[in-house]
Design a protein around this motif. Structure first.
Motif, PDB file in Angstrom:
ATOM      1  N   LYS A  45       0.535  -1.477  -0.282  1.00  0.00           N
ATOM      2  CA  LYS A  45      -0.328  -0.053   0.032  1.00  0.00           C
ATOM      3  C   LYS A  45       0.817   0.878   0.118  1.00  0.00           C
ATOM      4  CE  LYS A  45      -4.309  -1.944   1.573  1.00  0.00           C
ATOM      5  NZ  LYS A  45      -5.068  -2.365   2.107  1.00  0.00           N
ATOM      6  N   GLY A  46       2.368   1.142  -0.473  1.00  0.00           N
ATOM      7  CA  GLY A  46       2.635   1.988  -0.467  1.00  0.00           C
ATOM      8  C   GLY A  46       3.165   3.164   0.942  1.00  0.00           C
ATOM      9  N   PHE A  47       3.151   2.233   2.479  1.00  0.00           N
ATOM     10  CA  PHE A  47       4.158   3.145   2.959  1.00  0.00           C
ATOM     11  C   PHE A  47       5.512   2.981   3.380  1.00  0.00           C
ATOM     12  CE2 PHE A  47      -0.211   2.238   4.294  1.00  0.00           C
ATOM     13  CZ  PHE A  47      -1.020   3.779   4.667  1.00  0.00           C
ATOM     14  N   ALA A  48       6.269   4.246   3.145  1.00  0.00           N
ATOM     15  CA  ALA A  48       7.678   4.227   2.686  1.00  0.00           C
ATOM     16  C   ALA A  48       8.392   3.615   4.024  1.00  0.00           C
ATOM     17  CB  ALA A  48       7.915   6.258   3.161  1.00  0.00           C
ATOM     18  N   GLY A  49       9.049   2.666   3.556  1.00  0.00           N
ATOM     19  CA  GLY A  49      10.860   2.226   4.789  1.00  0.00           C
ATOM     20  C   GLY A  49       9.845   1.641   5.597  1.00  0.00           C
ATOM     21  N   ALA A  50       8.569   0.601   5.064  1.00  0.00           N
ATOM     22  CA  ALA A  50       7.926  -0.645   6.092  1.00  0.00           C
ATOM     23  C   ALA A  50       8.648  -1.513   6.182  1.00  0.00           C
ATOM     24  CB  ALA A  50       6.461  -0.732   5.483  1.00  0.00           C
ATOM     25  N   LYS A  51       9.167  -1.164   7.842  1.00  0.00           N
ATOM     26  CA  LYS A  51      10.251  -2.400   8.166  1.00  0.00           C
ATOM     27  C   LYS A  51       9.898  -3.255   9.577  1.00  0.00           C
ATOM     28  CE  LYS A  51      13.509  -0.081  10.378  1.00  0.00           C
ATOM     29  NZ  LYS A  51      13.191   1.483  10.680  1.00  0.00           N
ATOM     30  N   ILE A  52      10.418  -4.302   9.603  1.00  0.00           N
ATOM     31  CA  ILE A  52      10.113  -5.152  11.005  1.00  0.00           C
ATOM     32  C   ILE A  52      10.713  -4.915  12.015  1.00  0.00           C
ATOM     33  CG2 ILE A  52       9.151  -7.602  12.227  1.00  0.00           C
ATOM     34  CD1 ILE A  52       8.405  -8.905   9.263  1.00  0.00           C
ATOM     35  N   ILE A  53       9.838  -4.440  12.929  1.00  0.00           N
ATOM     36  CA  ILE A  53      11.045  -4.538  14.422  1.00  0.00           C
ATOM     37  C   ILE A  53       9.535  -4.958  15.258  1.00  0.00           C
ATOM     38  CG2 ILE A  53      11.995  -2.241  13.401  1.00  0.00           C
ATOM     39  CD1 ILE A  53       9.812  -0.391  15.417  1.00  0.00           C
ATOM     40  N   PRO A  54      10.588  -5.391  16.796  1.00  0.00           N
ATOM     41  CA  PRO A  54       9.432  -5.678  18.143  1.00  0.00           C
ATOM     42  C   PRO A  54       8.725  -5.132  18.178  1.00  0.00           C
ATOM     43  CG  PRO A  54      11.867  -5.570  18.514  1.00  0.00           C
ATOM     44  CD  PRO A  54      11.329  -4.499  17.123  1.00  0.00           C
ATOM     45  N   GLY A  55       6.779  -5.995  17.827  1.00  0.00           N
ATOM     46  CA  GLY A  55       5.487  -5.668  18.570  1.00  0.00           C
ATOM     47  C   GLY A  55       5.296  -5.225  17.064  1.00  0.00           C
ATOM     48  N   GLY A  56       5.660  -5.385  16.255  1.00  0.00           N
ATOM     49  CA  GLY A  56       4.950  -4.806  14.740  1.00  0.00           C
ATOM     50  C   GLY A  56       6.107  -3.705  13.383  1.00  0.00           C
ATOM     51  N   VAL A  57       5.593  -2.483  12.653  1.00  0.00           N
ATOM     52  CA  VAL A  57       6.016  -2.504  11.566  1.00  0.00           C
ATOM     53  C   VAL A  57       6.199  -1.198  11.597  1.00  0.00           C
ATOM     54  CG1 VAL A  57       5.234  -2.080   8.986  1.00  0.00           C
ATOM     55  CG2 VAL A  57       5.132  -4.447  10.489  1.00  0.00           C
ATOM     56  N   SER A  58       7.433  -0.305  11.423  1.00  0.00           N
ATOM     57  CA  SER A  58       7.791   0.891  11.223  1.00  0.00           C
ATOM     58  C   SER A  58       7.786   1.605  10.206  1.00  0.00           C
ATOM     59  CB  SER A  58       9.120   0.944  12.649  1.00  0.00           C
ATOM     60  OG  SER A  58       9.853   2.537  11.924  1.00  0.00           O
ATOM     61  N   CYS A  59       6.980   2.390   9.937  1.00  0.00           N
ATOM     62  CA  CYS A  59       7.308   3.464   8.502  1.00  0.00           C
ATOM     63  C   CYS A  59       6.986   4.738   8.953  1.00  0.00           C
ATOM     64  CB  CYS A  59       5.910   2.784   8.126  1.00  0.00           C
ATOM     65  SG  CYS A  59       4.677   3.345   8.067  1.00  0.00           S
TER      66      CYS A  59
END
Length: 371
Positions: free
Chosen positions: A28-42
């Protein structure tokens, strides 16, 4: 609220479903989406925060990191909390609730830390503190770093806002959507759930196929933040669904009340035209006419001793029906018990990761198209 400001956005995942949530955020085009503890950071501006709440099917919450600083004792926290730019985020007339956690830090008393932050907010911004406020400020102290976040969602995101009727032991919408994704569902094929309960899998599948935003029927906490632009938001939430689908989504259940609830829910969600619900037992299911697709099911797990024998025969008969009638269909079974999954005698692939379903550890068991 500057739309363009670059914020760190944190998407809270159900434990075990971080991978499909990241895949959804990337798609869905969220910038820099990466997995970190607990979820996803973007990251992105405020409009991306709104879009995450509105459009992501797998996130439980959308948090925005407001800022952080080191502090090793309460007086230091107090001083820095009073200098924090609360008015960039909060409004003086909207009540807030503060929650605090502390790990591996010299400020170890989370309750005392919370009180300092509450006092700083009321005395510098003027916003009232209330334990039942819809807007939550989160303080996390980890290794002497204090991080402030704001929960922009309010109610958890699995509460789509258009599903009043719930059967017992329901599958959360956020989980159902991620299990559909893990089964390779993209909206273009039929789906059948032979133990549909209140219809969660079927309704999520139909919404995905129609391109409907999961958050289209509800309100969010970010509407109470400083500088919220209601006109820009109204433009974003204006739903553009695609009618005229080729696929139809089917659910059946031996419980007539569940079938009625599922039909009501599909109607409320605006997907009734593409869903069909029937009152029938597992042994009576047949593949609908037309192309093959996905059978996905969340059968009972049986927590009590003595359930297992009865359930084994239920899973066994499910497997038999699928093997004999559903050639070419893929199967996804969500259960907490590996031996029950095996009792289906289906050609199962390697089990998916363990997922925390309200304290019960469940997994997705999948097949390739059946022979």
């Amino acid at each position: 609220m500057e739309q363009t400001r670059d914020l760190e956005i944190f998407l809270v995942a159900t434990p075990g479903l971080e991978v499909p949530l990241q895949a959804e955020a990337v798609e869905k085009g969220f910038a820099g989406a990466k997995i970190i503890p607990g979820g996803v950071s973007c990251h992105g501006g405020w409009s991306e925060v709104w879009r995450a709440n509105l459009s992501l099917r797998g996130a439980n919450k959308v948090l925005v990191r407001m800022g952080n600083f080191p502090a090793v004792h309460l007086a230091q926290l107090d001083k820095r909390a009073r200098k924090f730019p609360w008015s960039d985020f909060l409004r003086s007339e909207i009540p807030v609730k503060v929650e605090a956690t502390s790990r591996k830090s010299r400020i170890y008393h989370a309750g005392a830390a919370r009180q300092r932050v509450e006092r700083a907010i009321t005395e510098t911004l003027g916003a009232p503190i209330s334990s039942d406020a819809g807007l939550r400020v989160l303080l996390r102290i980890e290794k002497d770093i204090c991080t402030f976040s704001v929960d922009t969602s309010g109610e958890p995101l699995h509460k789509r806002g258009h599903k009043p009727a719930v059967a017992k032991a329901p599958m959360r919408e956020t989980m159902a959507a991620m299990f559909l994704r893990e089964c390779g569902f993209d909206g273009s094929e039929p789906v059948l759930d032979p133990m549909c309960g209140s219809g969660t899998f079927v309704i999520e599948a139909a919404e995905i196929a129609m391109g409907l935003n999961p958050g289209r029927s509800r309100n969010f906490a970010f509407e109470d933040l400083h500088g919220f632009d209601s006109q820009a938001w109204a433009g974003m939430r204006n739903d553009r669904s695609q009618g005229g689908l080729s696929a139809i989504f089917y659910g059946s259940d031996r419980n007539a009340g569940a079938v009625e609830a599922a039909s009501t829910n599909a109607d409320r969600a605006g997907v009734a035209a593409y869903t069909r619900f029937h009152n029938r037992s597992v042994s009576d299911i047949k593949p609908p006419l037309g192309p093959t697709g996905l059978v996905i099911v969340n059968p009972p797990y049986g927590a009590r001793i003595g359930d297992e024998k009865r359930l084994r025969s239920l899973y066994g008969s499910l497997g038999k029906v699928l093997m004999s009638r559903f050639s070419g269909w893929r199967v996804g079974i969500v259960t907490s018990n590996q031996s029950l999954a095996r009792a289906t005698r289906l050609p199962l692939l390697q089990a998916g990761p363990v997922v925390d379903h309200g304290g019960t550890k469940i997994r997705l068991y999948r097949t390739d198209p059946l022979p």
